[in-house]
Design an enzyme around this catalytic site. Structure first.
Site, mmCIF file in Angstrom:
data_model
loop_
_atom_site.group_PDB
_atom_site.id
_atom_site.type_symbol
_atom_site.label_atom_id
_atom_site.label_comp_id
_atom_site.label_asym_id
_atom_site.label_seq_id
_atom_site.Cartn_x
_atom_site.Cartn_y
_atom_site.Cartn_z
ATOM 1 N N CYS A 56 -4.690 12.272 9.215
ATOM 2 C CA CYS A 56 -5.056 12.314 7.785
ATOM 3 C C CYS A 56 -6.522 12.681 7.569
ATOM 4 C CB CYS A 56 -4.763 10.981 7.123
ATOM 5 S SG CYS A 56 -3.004 10.673 6.978
HETATM 6 C C1 LIG Z 1 3.729 0.891 3.811
HETATM 7 C C2 LIG Z 1 3.339 -0.018 2.663
HETATM 8 C C3 LIG Z 1 3.451 0.758 1.353
HETATM 9 C C4 LIG Z 1 4.310 -1.201 2.613
HETATM 10 O O1 LIG Z 1 3.905 -2.100 1.634
HETATM 11 P P1 LIG Z 1 3.861 -3.676 1.944
HETATM 12 O O2 LIG Z 1 3.535 -4.346 0.670
HETATM 13 O O3 LIG Z 1 2.929 -3.855 3.098
HETATM 14 O O4 LIG Z 1 5.356 -3.971 2.307
HETATM 15 P P2 LIG Z 1 5.988 -4.655 3.621
HETATM 16 O O5 LIG Z 1 6.311 -3.599 4.606
HETATM 17 O O6 LIG Z 1 5.158 -5.808 4.078
HETATM 18 O O7 LIG Z 1 7.319 -5.211 2.990
HETATM 19 C C5 LIG Z 1 7.318 -6.196 1.924
HETATM 20 C C6 LIG Z 1 8.753 -6.537 1.582
HETATM 21 O O8 LIG Z 1 9.389 -5.414 0.979
HETATM 22 C C7 LIG Z 1 10.573 -5.071 1.697
HETATM 23 N N1 LIG Z 1 10.706 -3.603 1.708
HETATM 24 C C8 LIG Z 1 10.205 -2.718 2.596
HETATM 25 N N2 LIG Z 1 10.574 -1.468 2.271
HETATM 26 C C9 LIG Z 1 11.330 -1.583 1.167
HETATM 27 C C10 LIG Z 1 11.980 -0.640 0.360
HETATM 28 N N3 LIG Z 1 11.950 0.680 0.631
HETATM 29 N N4 LIG Z 1 12.663 -1.073 -0.729
HETATM 30 C C11 LIG Z 1 12.711 -2.382 -1.018
HETATM 31 N N5 LIG Z 1 12.101 -3.326 -0.287
HETATM 32 C C12 LIG Z 1 11.424 -2.934 0.790
HETATM 33 C C13 LIG Z 1 10.362 -5.610 3.095
HETATM 34 O O9 LIG Z 1 11.605 -5.864 3.700
HETATM 35 C C14 LIG Z 1 9.598 -6.874 2.816
HETATM 36 O O10 LIG Z 1 10.490 -7.882 2.433
HETATM 37 P P3 LIG Z 1 10.237 -9.432 2.828
HETATM 38 O O11 LIG Z 1 8.927 -9.791 2.168
HETATM 39 O O12 LIG Z 1 11.418 -10.120 2.276
HETATM 40 O O13 LIG Z 1 10.141 -9.430 4.322
HETATM 41 C C15 LIG Z 1 1.910 -0.536 2.834
HETATM 42 O O14 LIG Z 1 1.836 -1.440 3.902
HETATM 43 C C16 LIG Z 1 0.902 0.561 3.072
HETATM 44 O O15 LIG Z 1 0.767 1.480 2.306
HETATM 45 N N6 LIG Z 1 0.092 0.436 4.129
HETATM 46 C C17 LIG Z 1 -0.921 1.419 4.452
HETATM 47 C C18 LIG Z 1 -0.205 2.630 4.811
HETATM 48 C C19 LIG Z 1 -1.127 3.787 5.105
HETATM 49 O O16 LIG Z 1 -2.093 4.031 4.463
HETATM 50 N N7 LIG Z 1 -0.753 4.524 6.083
HETATM 51 C C20 LIG Z 1 -1.455 5.668 6.422
HETATM 52 C C21 LIG Z 1 -0.466 6.706 6.694
HETATM 53 S S1 LIG Z 1 -1.336 8.157 6.914
#
Ligand SMILES: CC(C)(COP(=O)(O)OP(=O)(O)OC[C@H]1O[C@@H](n2cnc3c(N)ncnc32)[C@H](O)[C@@H]1OP(=O)(O)O)[C@@H](O)C(=O)NCCC(=O)NCCS
Length: 373
Positions: free
Chosen positions: A156
Site C-alpha cells: 500500500c
Molecule cells: C478488517 C476490519 C475492517 C475488521 O473490523 P473489526 O472491527 O476489527 O472486526 P473484527 O474482524 O474484529 O470482527 C468483529 C465482529 O464482526 C464479525 N464480522 C467479521 N466480518 C463480518 C462480516 N463481513 N459481516 C458481519 N460480521 C462480520 C466478526 O465475526 C466479529 O464478531 P464477534 O465480535 O462476534 O467475534 C478492521 O480490522 C480493519 O480495517 N483493520 C485494518 C485493516 C487495514 O488497514 N488493512 C490494511 C490492508 S492494506
C-alpha cells in the site's frame, strides 16, 4: 539541492461498481449453498458452519459503501467469486498496463507534458501481473516514453515510495521527468469467500508526473518539501502468491495465495508507526501540524484514518482537512492517497501545504510533504 515537483496527476476508474448490498447478497448465497452441501459434516463437527456477511457491518467496520472493479459478473457469481478476466495475447497490452496507461495519459496532460518528455517510468503497486518483462517497460513502449522503467512493490505504500525514488533519480541526474504509476487490480487478489475481508478492496489506477521545478510547465504543481519512509517486518498482512508456488507440494486450500490479514493487529500496530513517522517528518522540516491544509491519507479504513488524523492534528479532522474516498472506492491499496490528492488538491493557494501519507503491508509507511508552488 534540485527542487522537485509533482506537476500533474491522473486517475482511471473502471466502469463497474459493486454496492455492499450486491456483494453481501452473493456472499450469503455462497454461504447458504456451502452450509447445505456440508450439512452432515457440520453436524458431525468436521466442518464449521459459515456465517452470513452484512452491509451494516461492512459500513460500520470500514466506512466502505461500494467499490469499483475491473469486472463485476464473475465476482458476484456465487459459483465463481472472482473477476472474469480473459487471457490476452503477448502482443496486446496486459491489463495492468492498460489501467496504468489511462491514468498516465491524464497525468501527462495535466502536467503539460508529452510522453516523449518522460525518461523514467516507475510502476509502483501491490500486485504485479507478471514477473517480467516489467509492466513499466511495456507502458514506456506503449506511450512512447524514452529512458528507462522498472516495477516496484511496497504494497500500500508503493506510490509514495515511488515518488521518493523518482525524486532521487531526478536529483541524481539519472532522469529528468518521471511517471509514477499505480495500477491496482486488487479484486484479483481478494478472497471473496472470506467474510472478514471480502468487502475491503476496489480497483483503480493513479499516476503522477515528477520533475524538477525548473522544468515544470504546470500552473498547478506541488513542491516536495520532504519525504520520509519506514518499514518494519510483519506477517499481519500477507499474500504468498509467487513463482515458487509452482514447485511446492499440492494442497487443497490455496487461500494463502490471496490477500489475508489480521485486521485488528494491523490496526493496533500500524497506527503508532504512522503517527511516529509523520510527526518526526514534520519536526524535521520545522513544520507544525496546524500548517497542513490537508491530509491525503492512505484509504484503508475510516476509523483508522480518523484516528491517525486526530493524533497528528490534535483535534477532530473536518472533511476539508481529511478527504475520504474509500466510501465509493474502498481500499485501493497504493492508489488511495493519490486518489485523494488528485480529487482534492485544486483549491490550494501558493504556499499552502499538505501531507500525502501511505501505510500498509510490510509494514510500510510513506510520508511526503507537499507545498503548492
Ligand atoms: C478488517 C476490519 C475492517 C475488521 O473490523 P473489526 O472491527 O476489527 O472486526 P473484527 O474482524 O474484529 O470482527 C468483529 C465482529 O464482526 C464479525 N464480522 C467479521 N466480518 C463480518 C462480516 N463481513 N459481516 C458481519 N460480521 C462480520 C466478526 O465475526 C466479529 O464478531 P464477534 O465480535 O462476534 O467475534 C478492521 O480490522 C480493519 O480495517 N483493520 C485494518 C485493516 C487495514 O488497514 N488493512 C490494511 C490492508 S492494506
Amino acid at each position: 539541492m534540485t527542487s522537485i515537483v509533482i506537476s500533474g496527476s491522473g486517475l482511471y476508474t473502471p466502469s463497474h461498481s459493486i454496492s455492499n448490498d450486491e456483494l453481501v447478497a452473493s456472499f450469503n448465497q455462497y454461504v447458504d449453498a456451502y452450509n447445505a452441501r456440508y450439512a452432515e459434516a457440520i453436524v458431525a463437527g468436521s466442518k464449521s458452519q459459515l456465517e452470513h456477511s452484512s452491509s451494516e457491518f461492512i459500513f460500520k467496520a470500514s466506512g466502505i459503501k461500494s467499490r469499483y472493479v475491473v469486472e463485476k459478473s464473475g465476482i458476484l457469481d456465487p459459483d465463481r467469486m472472482r473477476p472474469l478476466i480473459p487471457e490476452r495475447a503477448d502482443d496486446e497490452p496486459c491489463l495492468l498496463a492498460e489501467f496504468g496507461i489511462k491514468a498516465a495519459q491524464e497525468a501527462l496532460e495535466r502536467a503539460g507534458r508529452e510522453a516523449g518528455d518522460v525518461d523514467l517510468v516507475i510502476v509502483a503497486c501491490s500486485n504485479l501481473q507478471r514477473a517480467y518483462p516489467a509492466i513499466a517497460i511495456e507502458i514506456q513502449q506503449h506511450l512512447g516514453c524514452v529512458g528507462y522503467g522498472y516495477d516496484m512493490n511496497v504494497a500500500c505504500s508503493s506510490a509514495t515510495f515511488g515518488i521518493g525514488a523518482a525524486a532521487d533519480a531526478i536529483r541524481s541526474g539519472t532522469a529528468r521527468c518521471a511517471l509514477v504509476i499505480s495500477p491496482e487490480i486488487t479484486s484479483a487478489q481478494l478472497n471473496f469467500r472470506d467474510r472478514d475481508s471480502h468487502f475491503i478492496f476496489g480497483d483503480v489506477a493513479t499516476a503522477v508526473v515528477v520533475e524538477a521545478e525548473e522544468t515544470c510547465r504546470s500552473d498547478n504543481a506541488f513542491r516536495l518539501l520532504g519525504a520520509m519512509f519506514k518499514t518494519e517486518f510483519s506477517n499481519n498482512i500477507r499474500n504468498n502468491f509467487g513463482f515458487i508456488n509452482h514447485c511446492e507440494p499440492e494442497k487443497p486450500d490455496i487461500s494463502d495465495r490471496l490477500f489475508r490479514q489480521n485486521g485488528r493487529k494491523v490496526f493496533k500496530e500500524l497506527l503508532p508507526l504512522v503517527g511516529r513517522v509523520n510527526q518526526e517528518h514534520l519536526q524535521k522540516l520545522g513544520l507544525r501540524p496546524s500548517e497542513l491544509k490537508r491530509l491525503w491519507l492512505h484509504q484503508a479504513n475510516l476509523t483508522m484514518n480518523l484516528f491517525a488524523a486526530k493524533k497528528l492534528l490534535g483535534r477532530e479532522p473536518d472533511e476539508q482537512t481529511l478527504p475520504i474516498i474509500l466510501d465509493r472506492y474502498a481500499n485501493t491499496s497504493s492508489a488511495g492517497s493519490i486518489i485523494a490528492f488528485h480529487l482534492y488538491s485544486d483549491d490550494f493557494a501558493p504556499g499552502e501545504k499538505g501531507l500525502l501519507s501511505s501505510f500498509g503491508a510490510g509494514y510500510s509507511v510513506g510520508s511526503v510533504i507537499l507545498e503548492r508552488c
